[in-house]
Design a protein around this motif. Sequence first.
Motif, PDB file in Angstrom:
ATOM      1  N   VAL A  33      -5.315  13.201   5.371  1.00  0.00           N
ATOM      2  CA  VAL A  33      -5.844  11.879   5.017  1.00  0.00           C
ATOM      3  C   VAL A  33      -7.085  11.564   5.853  1.00  0.00           C
ATOM      4  O   VAL A  33      -7.969  10.831   5.420  1.00  0.00           O
ATOM      5  CB  VAL A  33      -4.748  10.804   5.200  1.00  0.00           C
ATOM      6  CG1 VAL A  33      -5.282   9.425   4.874  1.00  0.00           C
ATOM      7  CG2 VAL A  33      -3.541  11.130   4.349  1.00  0.00           C
ATOM      8  N   GLU A  34      -7.159  12.170   7.024  1.00  0.00           N
ATOM      9  CA  GLU A  34      -8.301  11.897   7.900  1.00  0.00           C
ATOM     10  C   GLU A  34      -9.623  12.388   7.319  1.00  0.00           C
ATOM     11  O   GLU A  34     -10.688  11.993   7.776  1.00  0.00           O
ATOM     12  CB  GLU A  34      -8.066  12.540   9.274  1.00  0.00           C
ATOM     13  CG  GLU A  34      -7.010  11.778  10.046  1.00  0.00           C
ATOM     14  CD  GLU A  34      -6.656  12.439  11.354  1.00  0.00           C
ATOM     15  OE1 GLU A  34      -7.335  13.402  11.726  1.00  0.00           O
ATOM     16  OE2 GLU A  34      -5.692  11.989  11.978  1.00  0.00           O
ATOM     17  N   LEU A  35      -9.528  13.274   6.315  1.00  0.00           N
ATOM     18  CA  LEU A  35     -10.760  13.762   5.692  1.00  0.00           C
ATOM     19  C   LEU A  35     -11.148  12.947   4.463  1.00  0.00           C
ATOM     20  O   LEU A  35     -12.247  13.097   3.929  1.00  0.00           O
ATOM     21  CB  LEU A  35     -10.600  15.223   5.280  1.00  0.00           C
ATOM     22  CG  LEU A  35     -10.299  16.238   6.375  1.00  0.00           C
ATOM     23  CD1 LEU A  35     -10.365  17.640   5.807  1.00  0.00           C
ATOM     24  CD2 LEU A  35     -11.276  16.081   7.526  1.00  0.00           C
ATOM     25  N   ILE A  36     -10.225  12.117   3.997  1.00  0.00           N
ATOM     26  CA  ILE A  36     -10.459  11.441   2.715  1.00  0.00           C
ATOM     27  C   ILE A  36     -11.513  10.357   2.865  1.00  0.00           C
ATOM     28  O   ILE A  36     -11.452   9.528   3.782  1.00  0.00           O
ATOM     29  CB  ILE A  36      -9.142  10.839   2.172  1.00  0.00           C
ATOM     30  CG1 ILE A  36      -8.125  11.954   1.924  1.00  0.00           C
ATOM     31  CG2 ILE A  36      -9.399  10.047   0.900  1.00  0.00           C
ATOM     32  CD1 ILE A  36      -6.793  11.456   1.451  1.00  0.00           C
ATOM     33  N   ALA A  67      -8.110   1.218  -6.596  1.00  0.00           N
ATOM     34  CA  ALA A  67      -7.158   2.111  -5.932  1.00  0.00           C
ATOM     35  C   ALA A  67      -7.904   3.265  -5.289  1.00  0.00           C
ATOM     36  O   ALA A  67      -8.937   3.717  -5.797  1.00  0.00           O
ATOM     37  CB  ALA A  67      -6.138   2.632  -6.938  1.00  0.00           C
ATOM     38  N   LEU A  68      -7.361   3.752  -4.194  1.00  0.00           N
ATOM     39  CA  LEU A  68      -8.008   4.842  -3.470  1.00  0.00           C
ATOM     40  C   LEU A  68      -8.078   6.094  -4.346  1.00  0.00           C
ATOM     41  O   LEU A  68      -7.080   6.548  -4.896  1.00  0.00           O
ATOM     42  CB  LEU A  68      -7.228   5.145  -2.191  1.00  0.00           C
ATOM     43  CG  LEU A  68      -7.782   6.311  -1.357  1.00  0.00           C
ATOM     44  CD1 LEU A  68      -9.142   5.955  -0.779  1.00  0.00           C
ATOM     45  CD2 LEU A  68      -6.813   6.688  -0.259  1.00  0.00           C
ATOM     46  N   THR A 118      -1.709   6.652   6.570  1.00  0.00           N
ATOM     47  CA  THR A 118      -2.004   7.027   5.178  1.00  0.00           C
ATOM     48  C   THR A 118      -3.277   6.402   4.616  1.00  0.00           C
ATOM     49  O   THR A 118      -3.541   6.552   3.429  1.00  0.00           O
ATOM     50  CB  THR A 118      -0.830   6.629   4.260  1.00  0.00           C
ATOM     51  OG1 THR A 118      -0.548   5.247   4.455  1.00  0.00           O
ATOM     52  CG2 THR A 118       0.406   7.444   4.545  1.00  0.00           C
ATOM     53  N   THR A 119      -4.069   5.710   5.429  1.00  0.00           N
ATOM     54  CA  THR A 119      -5.317   5.179   4.877  1.00  0.00           C
ATOM     55  C   THR A 119      -6.507   5.974   5.408  1.00  0.00           C
ATOM     56  O   THR A 119      -6.446   6.521   6.516  1.00  0.00           O
ATOM     57  CB  THR A 119      -5.518   3.699   5.265  1.00  0.00           C
ATOM     58  OG1 THR A 119      -5.313   3.575   6.671  1.00  0.00           O
ATOM     59  CG2 THR A 119      -4.570   2.804   4.517  1.00  0.00           C
ATOM     60  N   TYR A 136       0.827  -1.202   0.000  1.00  0.00           N
ATOM     61  CA  TYR A 136       0.000   0.000   0.000  1.00  0.00           C
ATOM     62  C   TYR A 136       0.859   1.249   0.000  1.00  0.00           C
ATOM     63  O   TYR A 136       1.812   1.376   0.765  1.00  0.00           O
ATOM     64  CB  TYR A 136      -0.924   0.042   1.223  1.00  0.00           C
ATOM     65  CG  TYR A 136      -1.739   1.307   1.267  1.00  0.00           C
ATOM     66  CD1 TYR A 136      -2.815   1.467   0.395  1.00  0.00           C
ATOM     67  CD2 TYR A 136      -1.414   2.353   2.117  1.00  0.00           C
ATOM     68  CE1 TYR A 136      -3.552   2.635   0.393  1.00  0.00           C
ATOM     69  CE2 TYR A 136      -2.154   3.530   2.120  1.00  0.00           C
ATOM     70  CZ  TYR A 136      -3.225   3.667   1.245  1.00  0.00           C
ATOM     71  OH  TYR A 136      -3.945   4.824   1.231  1.00  0.00           O
ATOM     72  N   GLN A 137       0.492   2.155  -0.909  1.00  0.00           N
ATOM     73  CA  GLN A 137       1.055   3.499  -0.882  1.00  0.00           C
ATOM     74  C   GLN A 137      -0.074   4.452  -1.163  1.00  0.00           C
ATOM     75  O   GLN A 137      -0.838   4.247  -2.102  1.00  0.00           O
ATOM     76  CB  GLN A 137       2.111   3.657  -1.976  1.00  0.00           C
ATOM     77  CG  GLN A 137       3.498   3.269  -1.548  1.00  0.00           C
ATOM     78  CD  GLN A 137       4.529   3.800  -2.515  1.00  0.00           C
ATOM     79  OE1 GLN A 137       4.678   5.001  -2.630  1.00  0.00           O
ATOM     80  NE2 GLN A 137       5.200   2.909  -3.203  1.00  0.00           N
TER      81      GLN A 137
END
Lengths: 751, 451, 229
Positions: free
Chosen positions: A703-706, A716-717, A438-439, A190-191
């Motif tokens: 990232v917390e808002l994504i 893929a994200l 990062t997730t 994961y990246q």
Amino acid sequence: MDRRSFIKLTAITGTSATLASCGNPENQFIRFLPDEDIVPGVAVWKPGVCPLCAAGCGLTVRVMDADADVMRDGQWGIVRIAAAKKLEGAAGHPISQGGLCARGQAAIQVTYHPDRITQPLKRSGDRGSGQYEAISWDAAIAEIVQRLNALETAGTQRALALLSRGRTGHRAVLTDQFLSRFGARGAVTYQLFGDDVLRRANGLSFGREQLPTPDLANTRYLLSFGADFLGTWNSPVAQAGSFGHMRQGRPGIRGAFTQVESRMSQTGANADTWVPVNPGTEGVLALGLAHVIMAASLHPASAAGRAGAALDGWAGGLANSAPAEVERITGVAAARVERLAREFAETRPAVAVVAGPPLAHSNGLFTALAVNALNALVGSVEQPGGLFFTPQVNVAASSKAGGTAAASGASIEELAKGALGGDVPQVLLVDGANPVFTTPKAWRVRAALGKIPYIVSFSSFLDETSILSDLILPDHSFLEGWSEGAPESGSLSAVLSVAPAAMRPLYQTRATGDVLLEIGRQLQRPLNLPWQTFDEMLGATFAALPSATADVDAWTDAQAKGVWTGTVPGALVTGAAAAAPAAAVAYAEPVFDGDAGQFPLHFLPYPSSAFLDGSLAHLPWLQEMPDPLTSAMWSSWVEINPVTAEKLGVADGDVVEVASGQGALRSAAVLSPGIAPNVVAMPVGQGHQSFTRYASGRGENPVELIAPVTDSATGALAWAATRVKLSRVGPPDGRLILFAGGTREHLEEHR
Amino acid sequence: MTQPSGSKINDDLLRPLFHTSWRFFLLVAVFGGIVALGLSTWMWQARNGYGITGIKWPVYWGFYITSFVFWIGISHAGTLISAILRLVNAGWRRPVTRCAEAITGFALMIGATFPIIHLGRPWLAFWLAPYPSDRLIWPNFRSPLVWDFFAINTYLTGSLLFLFLPIIPDFAVVRDKSTGLRRKIYGALAMGWRGTPKQWHRLETAMQIMAVAIIPVAVSVHTIVSFDFSMAPVPTWNTTIFGPYFVAGAIFSGIAGLLIAMALLRKFLRLEEYLLPLHFDNLGKLLLVMALLWGYFVFNERLVTYYGNEPAHMAVFWRTQSGTFAPLYWTMVTCNFVLPLILLGIRRFRTITGCVIASIGIVIGMWLERFLIIVPALGHKYLPYSFGIYRPTPPEIIIASATFGAMCLLYVLFAKTVPIISMWELKAADHLPAKHPHSTAKEQRLGDSHA
Amino acid sequence: MARWGMAADLDRCNGCGACVVACHSENNISTVGDEQASRGRAKHWIRVERYWEGDFPDVRLKFRPVMCQQCDNAPCEPVCPTYASHHTEDGLNAQVYNRCIGTRYCANACPYNARFFDFFNPSWDKPLQLQLNPDVSLREVGVMEKCTFCVQRIRGAQLQARTEDRALRDGEIQPACVQGCAAKALVFGDLEDPESHVSRLARSPRGSKLLEDVGTQPAVTYLARATQV
């Protein structure tokens, strides 16, 4: 007998009588002897490989004497060591060509970081508390072996999982071999800013599932869709070098550059023409250009071949992509679409690249395919000044790994879902990834890791993920052990970077490759990996490659230069893959999380120039480097168009709250004319809860808002597909630290 | 209004020397405490590093240099005014000269400490002096800071001499009236003064020479201080007007400082009979002239910059005129121009109170003037990327404020040890043919006039 | 005698900031931390200035690396009372840290704001001190520091050439920023040698000096970013 052992021996024999009562006299003395023959004040230059991103730049490491507090033979002492002093781009390296990016320059601080983990650690407090106690290597390895043997005995080998950043090269092959020989599931990679969508698209369009190498040095027209190729994407050092050549390297010829994006990136700042576009519609613009080119008969549709066939309506001349329609969707004026199309088609050679935000939408694959087809249409694939694919060495074959190739692993999202749903891995090895940071929150990766009874990390630092581990087996820094890189792009010929240690390890760390091999040997059913040590594996690969220098074998030559480059023997070439898709892909409107009424703004998190996805936020030089666009240091910020800011009553530096359907955060506003009024952007990298003294508790993590929106085709994200709202909280409170004062050179006529 | 007689002069003016009240100790304690606070803050700064100040990139000069220029400016009150008044033989000067000259000496001492306080490595300040060194390195005589070093030292030496000379006869009076240790000390200070005609003659000649010599020194000192700025290629600094502008400003603030000191002395030492409303009225008129002159210089400097319309200069110009520093700028204009014009220009307001209010305004205004010359320009120098805004920190404010305490302390000690009004000059006035304080008649040769 | 100079091609420079970190690494420039950085104490001997032009959507951004311009007619030199800031024979504006008493006058006089003051004694969290370059002296509290054109590299190369009994080759000396620049936007060399790369670039019609009208006669030539027609 060499000089060193002679000195040791004399010293020991001379005084062993007096020290006989002090335990082991040899250790007492050895730790005061210099590591090797160092002439004080004289620098030695050694090769190295930059570990910070996948570009695989070659380094030249300046090594000189220094007095260090190090542990030798179990005792601390001040020893004169040969220490790395400065990293420079290796002059002869095909990727870096003497240059090095800011991050690479700072990589030396990884080795000398004050918060590095210096020895194996075993968790002694609650998970996440960061309380660990020292443990010996033997005991640590025995503990893992016991855990793995237990899985073996129970027949649940699939309960072993490995999480990594998706490294290429030998490390990846070794871990894959370890997993498949043990019977575990495939490695989970994961990246956050991974390029899976682009790789997939390249596979579909060109049969090459890898990142492209645009031949900027020879192109005369560069059209980039959101690719930050001078800053953070792909192989920035190689691309910056060839971009410089494109601009001023050819007498009388200056390549033109147009950038399409909704927020001006550092790369976009260098464009001659900057074209803002509605987020998620970049592919439509690409097809619009193709439409004009075909309609004007500048090139026939058939010229695009397979890449064109991957798109719906291509053969029919893309009837739905007339400039007026493109203007309606993308916001780019029809006349401009026409002009761009003509420039792109009539300037030879021309090349288009796509990466970053355009592919981080639910229709990312379509966008990538559209740009690929545009390249193919004008004949810019595998042609000078066009798009190339760096030949790849099949490392598994070259290193004679044998065995069965590991199955490709699940995604991190699936791993988390599984762990929370009952399919809990019993042992998880974490190699370099920090998914907790990062997730998207909605994937609940942290909760999922909490379910896993035993986590082993090879990290050198306590980050948000490694702090959850039960055992930490710190790797050497890249300067202290064998380093390697298998660049996926950045050169027209195949490249493998490799370098031996530039200095001896400072601490009680061990190369992760060697640790895995050791575990493999100690298991009750040994894995019989074909190498005893990691460098033996490297040696096997290079022995299979032709030497670049006569009279010297490839392995010796590569070690001396830090790189091997040349023609890959036929048997070792990574083959073309991926069949054309069954159904042609058509444009689908991008899906955004959040109602446009409630959340009126697009949220664009982007890799920060200094920290990429946050994995470099622990390096003080990068923290203090002013951001290229905002000059911010040590902080987080939100970029807003001044018009939007005025509407919301937000002034420069004000504290604002950004809220999505997933959560909210507060940060300082930076008014930037280089961002569309309906977009707000935030650099990723800060906001670490736990990542050494320099990064912990600093700034905010966007990232917390994504929202967990994914590309419909690849899974893929889609990290640019979240909508947010923004409101002012209060006046500037000092959280934003800027280096610069003014933002404009020519002070306007005063009011 | 009659002048007090000789013995009353002695009684009134020597009273503070021979009678010590608790108020003296209170004042010394308060001001000494302030000075001690300032000194310890400075020690803290020297020990911890300069970083405790608000100085930053690119505004490397702030409160300290502002205070330096301010105090050097204040020092122009005394010696310069007293020298000019002596030379033109203005009789009303007599009660004023000494307290004016004392201001000069103390303000210079305080002002001269600022260049040391502001140094990054103050322990190496002696490198500014040309001393024989085995490394054969001399100071750089091209540097305005070295010029400052010499100018200030010259001025300080001259001023102290100028202050000391006319005290000699008064020291002799104190010597003659005291006993024991005090007698010995004042005896030494009186330097064998017996009041012989020959001694009077020499004193007069020395005073005349000093009065003539000190004027160009005073003018040059503040011109050289202005060179610190005008020699550097900084927008709005690099201008020829700074020399006279600074000198005018210095005299302006100096007179204001003198007026405040006189009012305080008058009140606390009960010198109502010596420091008359007339003195305030005269100095007030002088202050009014200086206010007009200051206004003229500021107008000049501003207008020339505005017409020059250099982008870099205009950036600083607008920053003070209507930008960040506008509140300070307009406060300065009010304090230095509007207020004095009203209070000193209208006869009805030119009372002692009026003069003191105007003077306080001017002291504040002149401090702001120096701040506004230094800080906005440094923060707005050519390349906008490097613009910056300076804000002082508490240590700087404490140290800068403590120097006012130092001034008061030195003054209290001075008033305690030296008759604050020149007794013999007052008495000499009794023997003049015309007693009118405005008399410009040539003074008669002074005989052995003291009691 | 050489005259060292630099050329910065703004058409190549993309603003990445590699030179900034390379300079920190080579010259032992201490990081000051967030608290001090917020108070304007960050030290960047070379900085990449960026300027916005126009407004959305017709907006442009310009980058310009600015370091000490090593002026022929340097305003920092005459104002220094102790000769800490002085001119070397090969035209560098040398800063002798040991001689500096910290008047900061040089920094005020510098039109480029290329000088930085050490507000505190620099410190490195152990073992970050191992990265220090032994060829570059550390600065103590209260002194001025600035870009030296990596004088240690110049002297090193000169010594090397002398021991090998040969002349310096053009391009042999590379300050850290020049060496690290991937885009090859920075070129260093001898301006006295008309054939050197830097001399040829200095004569370019795109070339100009920064704040030329201040009269400092800088040794750095900026080659303007070309505009596409």
